[in-house]
Design an enzyme around this catalytic site. Structure first.
Site, PDB file in Angstrom:
ATOM      1  N   TRP A 101      47.040  27.396  34.800  1.00 16.86           N
ATOM      2  CA  TRP A 101      45.737  27.160  34.187  1.00 16.86           C
ATOM      3  C   TRP A 101      46.060  26.704  32.773  1.00 16.86           C
ATOM      4  O   TRP A 101      46.543  27.479  31.954  1.00 16.86           O
ATOM      5  CB  TRP A 101      44.918  28.454  34.187  1.00 16.86           C
ATOM      6  CG  TRP A 101      43.494  28.249  33.750  1.00 16.86           C
ATOM      7  CD1 TRP A 101      42.446  27.866  34.524  1.00 16.86           C
ATOM      8  CD2 TRP A 101      42.962  28.447  32.429  1.00 16.86           C
ATOM      9  NE1 TRP A 101      41.299  27.800  33.773  1.00 16.86           N
ATOM     10  CE2 TRP A 101      41.581  28.150  32.489  1.00 16.86           C
ATOM     11  CE3 TRP A 101      43.508  28.831  31.207  1.00 16.86           C
ATOM     12  CZ2 TRP A 101      40.749  28.238  31.377  1.00 16.86           C
ATOM     13  CZ3 TRP A 101      42.672  28.905  30.101  1.00 16.86           C
ATOM     14  CH2 TRP A 101      41.310  28.613  30.193  1.00 16.86           C
TER      15      TRP A 101
ATOM     16  N   GLU B 214      23.199  37.073  36.373  1.00 12.70           N
ATOM     17  CA  GLU B 214      24.268  36.947  37.364  1.00 12.70           C
ATOM     18  C   GLU B 214      23.945  35.835  38.375  1.00 12.70           C
ATOM     19  O   GLU B 214      24.825  35.058  38.749  1.00 12.70           O
ATOM     20  CB  GLU B 214      24.470  38.308  38.056  1.00 12.70           C
ATOM     21  CG  GLU B 214      25.465  38.340  39.193  1.00 12.70           C
ATOM     22  CD  GLU B 214      26.888  37.959  38.793  1.00 12.70           C
ATOM     23  OE1 GLU B 214      27.194  37.824  37.602  1.00 12.70           O
ATOM     24  OE2 GLU B 214      27.701  37.763  39.727  1.00 12.70           O
TER      25      GLU B 214
ATOM     26  N   LYS C 241      40.367  33.156  38.015  1.00 12.95           N
ATOM     27  CA  LYS C 241      39.873  34.494  38.378  1.00 12.95           C
ATOM     28  C   LYS C 241      40.282  35.556  37.350  1.00 12.95           C
ATOM     29  O   LYS C 241      39.482  36.398  36.976  1.00 12.95           O
ATOM     30  CB  LYS C 241      40.422  34.867  39.752  1.00 12.95           C
ATOM     31  CG  LYS C 241      40.017  36.235  40.207  1.00 12.95           C
ATOM     32  CD  LYS C 241      39.010  36.142  41.301  1.00 12.95           C
ATOM     33  CE  LYS C 241      38.427  37.475  41.690  1.00 12.95           C
ATOM     34  NZ  LYS C 241      36.974  37.477  41.531  1.00 12.95           N
TER      35      LYS C 241
ATOM     36  N   HIS D 172       8.692  32.303  25.440  1.00 15.44           N
ATOM     37  CA  HIS D 172       9.184  31.977  24.095  1.00 15.44           C
ATOM     38  C   HIS D 172      10.219  30.854  24.135  1.00 15.44           C
ATOM     39  O   HIS D 172      11.062  30.755  23.264  1.00 15.44           O
ATOM     40  CB  HIS D 172       9.786  33.226  23.443  1.00 15.44           C
ATOM     41  CG  HIS D 172       8.788  34.321  23.281  1.00 15.44           C
ATOM     42  ND1 HIS D 172       7.746  34.264  22.393  1.00 15.44           N
ATOM     43  CD2 HIS D 172       8.640  35.503  23.947  1.00 15.44           C
ATOM     44  CE1 HIS D 172       7.014  35.355  22.493  1.00 15.44           C
ATOM     45  NE2 HIS D 172       7.532  36.123  23.437  1.00 15.44           N
TER      46      HIS D 172
ATOM     47  N   LYS E 225      26.325  32.645  38.876  1.00 17.09           N
ATOM     48  CA  LYS E 225      26.888  32.300  40.180  1.00 17.09           C
ATOM     49  C   LYS E 225      26.603  30.837  40.493  1.00 17.09           C
ATOM     50  O   LYS E 225      27.471  30.088  40.914  1.00 17.09           O
ATOM     51  CB  LYS E 225      26.300  33.165  41.310  1.00 17.09           C
ATOM     52  CG  LYS E 225      26.819  34.569  41.408  1.00 17.09           C
ATOM     53  CD  LYS E 225      28.128  34.711  42.141  1.00 17.09           C
ATOM     54  CE  LYS E 225      29.296  34.897  41.275  1.00 17.09           C
ATOM     55  NZ  LYS E 225      29.451  35.858  40.254  1.00 17.09           N
TER      56      LYS E 225
ATOM     57  N   ARG F 245      44.245  32.184  40.256  1.00 14.77           N
ATOM     58  CA  ARG F 245      44.541  32.416  38.836  1.00 14.77           C
ATOM     59  C   ARG F 245      44.636  31.120  38.039  1.00 14.77           C
ATOM     60  O   ARG F 245      44.731  31.157  36.812  1.00 14.77           O
ATOM     61  CB  ARG F 245      45.850  33.193  38.702  1.00 14.77           C
ATOM     62  CG  ARG F 245      45.786  34.586  39.295  1.00 14.77           C
ATOM     63  CD  ARG F 245      47.097  35.279  39.155  1.00 14.77           C
ATOM     64  NE  ARG F 245      47.341  35.697  37.799  1.00 14.77           N
ATOM     65  CZ  ARG F 245      47.163  36.925  37.330  1.00 14.77           C
ATOM     66  NH1 ARG F 245      46.745  37.860  38.141  1.00 14.77           N
ATOM     67  NH2 ARG F 245      47.415  37.225  36.090  1.00 14.77           N
TER      68      ARG F 245
ATOM     69  N   CYS G  58      47.086  31.780  35.332  1.00 17.42           N
ATOM     70  CA  CYS G  58      48.429  31.389  35.739  1.00 17.42           C
ATOM     71  C   CYS G  58      49.008  32.439  36.693  1.00 17.42           C
ATOM     72  O   CYS G  58      48.913  33.637  36.437  1.00 17.42           O
ATOM     73  CB  CYS G  58      49.400  31.207  34.573  1.00 17.42           C
ATOM     74  SG  CYS G  58      48.941  29.870  33.472  1.00 17.42           S
TER      75      CYS G  58
ATOM     76  N   ASN H 126      53.089  33.236  31.855  1.00 13.54           N
ATOM     77  CA  ASN H 126      51.646  33.420  31.849  1.00 13.54           C
ATOM     78  C   ASN H 126      51.301  33.973  30.471  1.00 13.54           C
ATOM     79  O   ASN H 126      51.834  35.000  30.078  1.00 13.54           O
ATOM     80  CB  ASN H 126      51.252  34.409  32.951  1.00 13.54           C
ATOM     81  CG  ASN H 126      49.780  34.751  32.898  1.00 13.54           C
ATOM     82  OD1 ASN H 126      48.990  34.009  32.327  1.00 13.54           O
ATOM     83  ND2 ASN H 126      49.409  35.871  33.489  1.00 13.54           N
ATOM     84  N   GLY H 127      50.434  33.279  29.747  1.00 13.07           N
ATOM     85  CA  GLY H 127      50.069  33.770  28.407  1.00 13.07           C
ATOM     86  C   GLY H 127      50.119  32.645  27.408  1.00 13.07           C
ATOM     87  O   GLY H 127      50.107  31.467  27.767  1.00 13.07           O
TER      88      GLY H 127
ATOM     89  N   GLU I 233      28.534  28.378  38.082  1.00 12.80           N
ATOM     90  CA  GLU I 233      30.000  28.335  38.148  1.00 12.80           C
ATOM     91  C   GLU I 233      30.517  27.684  39.417  1.00 12.80           C
ATOM     92  O   GLU I 233      31.579  27.093  39.413  1.00 12.80           O
ATOM     93  CB  GLU I 233      30.643  29.705  37.893  1.00 12.80           C
ATOM     94  CG  GLU I 233      30.416  30.768  38.921  1.00 12.80           C
ATOM     95  CD  GLU I 233      31.050  32.116  38.526  1.00 12.80           C
ATOM     96  OE1 GLU I 233      31.928  32.161  37.650  1.00 12.80           O
ATOM     97  OE2 GLU I 233      30.650  33.132  39.121  1.00 12.80           O
TER      98      GLU I 233
HETATM   99  C1  G6P Z   1      36.576  35.522  35.167  1.00 13.28           C
HETATM  100  C2  G6P Z   1      36.130  35.512  36.615  1.00 13.28           C
HETATM  101  C3  G6P Z   1      34.852  36.333  36.782  1.00 13.28           C
HETATM  102  C4  G6P Z   1      35.041  37.732  36.239  1.00 13.28           C
HETATM  103  C5  G6P Z   1      35.575  37.728  34.805  1.00 13.28           C
HETATM  104  C6  G6P Z   1      36.026  39.110  34.373  1.00 13.28           C
HETATM  105  O1  G6P Z   1      35.660  34.829  34.391  1.00 13.28           O
HETATM  106  O2  G6P Z   1      35.913  34.186  37.052  1.00 13.28           O
HETATM  107  O3  G6P Z   1      34.494  36.393  38.152  1.00 13.28           O
HETATM  108  O4  G6P Z   1      33.825  38.413  36.275  1.00 13.28           O
HETATM  109  O5  G6P Z   1      36.707  36.873  34.690  1.00 13.28           O
HETATM  110  O6  G6P Z   1      37.114  39.495  35.164  1.00 13.28           O
HETATM  111  P1  G6P Z   1      37.528  40.980  35.465  1.00 13.28           P
HETATM  112  O7  G6P Z   1      38.735  40.874  36.344  1.00 13.28           O
HETATM  113  O8  G6P Z   1      37.834  41.625  34.151  1.00 13.28           O
HETATM  114  O9  G6P Z   1      36.388  41.641  36.157  1.00 13.28           O
END
Ligand code: G6P
Length: 616
Positions: free
Chosen positions: A75, A489, A611, A512, A493, A27, A2, A101-102, A496
């Protein structure tokens, strides 16, 4: 999670608020809304479901004008994605508007109490509870600040709140409870701003004040007055943020993610700047608040993080254990505090976070603080909560704002700073002397240039691969040792942003389970640079080939053997083994990006993601 923006001053508030929301849309983008006030037209509320473009289109037909306003990009947590549930929310009299936000954890209980008193609810959100509570206390106090203070005393959970009342049109009142999200106040000449994150207001001011937990601010065009929730005055000097507003803009790139992938050589350079002293054979961290004696005392490190940052923590374990010979445990921040960890007085917490606002990571830092364990944050957002609460110091990435939801440059910068930190520890503890440090420093200095080469060479291959594989139903990523988290990772990527199911696995474990998935349609991305376990990786590639999987290998340039075994090879220049992950991840970022693009996905705003995750 948010985004919040508020403005008071001579400008059109709609322009400032909507512009700020555009910078914060990463956000959350389930819905957006603004409330603008003008003494003649009164309170104008505009809300719209979906991305911000919807709200902007609406404002085109139904403009809102005035010099004070607030806005929110959502969000969804409580209540579906509907216009009724979009913020801002109003109290029953329609005098007060609130954005949040929260999460209000006890909202059901509070709602029941208010309903009993005859308060009519229109939405399913927890935020509406705050609006009604403020309205309730406003009726008693006739003061927005006092009413919000009383309302907050009823709430449980973590919240960042901004409120406005039509009877006090010269002010906004903002508050922060817990770690659910930052509140930054921007100071201009005869104008003031409030936002949940710096980029929202960077176009107007770089003089910022951050609210701490359990603090409130009364914001007028002339400035801000901060108090604790208990009412004690707080004096806080503004900090000046060096970020360039242009860095937060997309420029000529199609997406922020593309821009941020391309920014990596520059970001790596900025992370190194001033920290490497080749002449003395040493690493300096101006921002580290632990001296050699404190670093020597550390016998174990807990690396905590979420998402991509957690993958950085996994790789940091290899770096720190190999270079400094200190034990490292890596935890998901969301799991850490609930397992009642026994940290010990020789421990150090190392938090990895781009935003510095991820609620679980902040909670893990709090757990460390409660146990008397120092915390160091490897963090990007300057002045963020993680940076402020890290008593061992924030080790800044200096990567500049990262806007794309899928983290790229922050990840590689985290790895670089983790490597520097490992060297700094090794230096303090004597596991590496000045001479032994030299090859590491040289390799670090060469790294940004090598990253640029990887980007340049990978693009044409990744474009071709995206064309060939964008319709697959799944993909497997394999790696070993420090490149196993790179497999995780790469898979993250891809899934997502392109919504293709992908799994990252330690290559040796493939037999396995995941091997059962392999057939001639399955791309298997193998991270196989030349290192000490390279022959084992080659054996794993042979196992994939024997099941007719399509092998896409990431290998060291000039490796003819690998080229003969894989269907496709993307190469990275040779570097030290612990630095290979920084280069190896770049083609995987590009592959995910081009596959998502080819599938027509919204790369910067993938569905359901946000994010900054400021709720548990
Ligand atoms: C969300 C984002 C990721 C990020 C993660 C942790 O899931 O989409 O890209 O790695 O949060 O965020 P931070 O700001 O703590 O690195």
């Amino acid at each position: 999670m948010c985004g919040i923006v508020g403005y008071l001053g001579p400008r059109e508030a709609t322009d400032v608020v909507v512009g700020g929301l555009q910078r914060l849309e990463y956000r959350g983008y389930d819905s957006a809304g603004i409330a603008i006030y003008d003494p003649k037209t009164g309170l104008q509320l505009r809300r719209s479901v979906g991305k911000l473009v919807g709200l902007i289109a609406r404002l085109h037909h139904e403009p809102a004008r005035g010099n004070v306003g607030l806005g929110h990009t959502r969000w969804a947590t409580h209540g579906g994605v509907t216009e009724i549930n979009a913020h801002p929310h109003r109290d029953a009299r329609g005098q007060i508007v609130v954005i949040q936000n929260g999460i209000v954890e006890n909202y059901l209980e509070l709602k029941a109490r208010l309903v009993e008193q005859g308060v009519p609810f229109v939405s399913q959100t927890d935020t509406e509870v705050i609006a009604h509570l403020v309205g309730h206390y406003y009726a008693q106090t006739q003061c927005l600040e006092a009413a919000l203070r009383l309302a907050l005393a009823d709430l449980r959970g973590g919240n960042a709140v901004v409120a406005f009342c039509i009877n006090e049109p010269d002010r906004l009142v903002a508050a922060r409870l817990g770690n659910a999200g930052g509140v930054v106040l921007g100071l201009g000449e005869g104008e003031s701003f409030v936002a949940s994150d710096v980029p929202a207001i960077l176009d107007y001011t770089r003089d910022l004040v951050f609210l701490e937990d359990r603090e409130m601010a009364v914001i007028t065009a002339e400035g801000v007055t901060i108090t604790t929730l208990a009412g004690d005055p707080v004096q806080r000097k503004p900090v000046t943020i060096p970020w360039d507003p242009i860095a937060a803009a997309r420029g000529d790139y199609k997406h922020f993610m593309e821009k941020e992938i391309h920014e990596q050589p520059r970001a790596l350079m900025d992370a190194l700047r001033g920290r490497v002293d080749q002449e003395a054979g040493a690493v300096h961290f101006e921002d580290l608040r632990l001296d050699d004696a404190a670093l020597c005392k550390v016998e174990r490190i807990y690396a905590v993080a979420c998402g991509t940052a957690w993958h950085a923590g996994l790789i940091a374990k290899f770096m720190i254990e190999r270079l400094a010979r200190v034990r490292v445990e890596v935890d998901y921040a969301s799991e850490f505090r609930y397992r009642e960890p026994v940290l010990g007085d020789d421990a150090l917490l190392l938090a990895f976070t781009q935003s510095g606002e991820t609620v679980d990571t902040l909670a893990a830092m709090e757990e460390a603080r409660n146990q008397g364990v120092p915390a160091v944050a490897i963090v990007n957002a300057i002045g963020s909560q993680a940076a402020r609460v890290a008593d061992g110091g924030p080790l800044y990435l200096h990567a500049g704002p990262e806007i794309g939801v899928a983290s790229t440059k922050a990840f590689t910068s985290m790895l670089l700073v983790a490597y520097l930190f490992a060297l700094r520890l090794a230096q303090a503890r004597g596991t590496l002397d000045a001479a032994a440090l030299q090859p590491h420093l040289q390799a670090l200095i060469e790294l940004p240039g090598k990253a640029a080469t990887v980007i340049e060479q990978s693009i044409p291959i990744c474009l071709e691969l995206a064309e060939q594989y964008h319709r697959v139903g799944g993909a497997l990523f394999l790696g070993r040792q420090a490149n196993y988290p790179i497999a995780l990772e790469g898979a993250l990527k891809l899934k997502e942003i392109s919504y293709i199911h992908a799994e990252g696995y330690p290559a040796g474990e493939m037999k396995h389970g995941p091997i059962a998935l392999i057939d001639e349609t399955m791309p298997v991305i193998c991270i196989a640079p030349q290192d000490e376990i390279y022959p084992k990786m080659i054996s794993n590639i042979e196992q994939v080939r024997a099941r007719h999987g399509q092998v896409i290998a990431i290998g060291t340039s000039g490796d003819a053997d690998l080229a003969s075994k894989a269907d496709h090879v993307i190469t990275i220049p040779p570097t030290l083994p612990m630095l290979q992950p920084i280069l190896a991840v770049i083609p995987l970022q590009l592959l995910a990006y081009y596959v998502a693009l080819r599938r027509g996905c919204d790369v910067d705003q993938p569905r359901n993601l946000a994010k900054s995750v400021t709720v548990e």
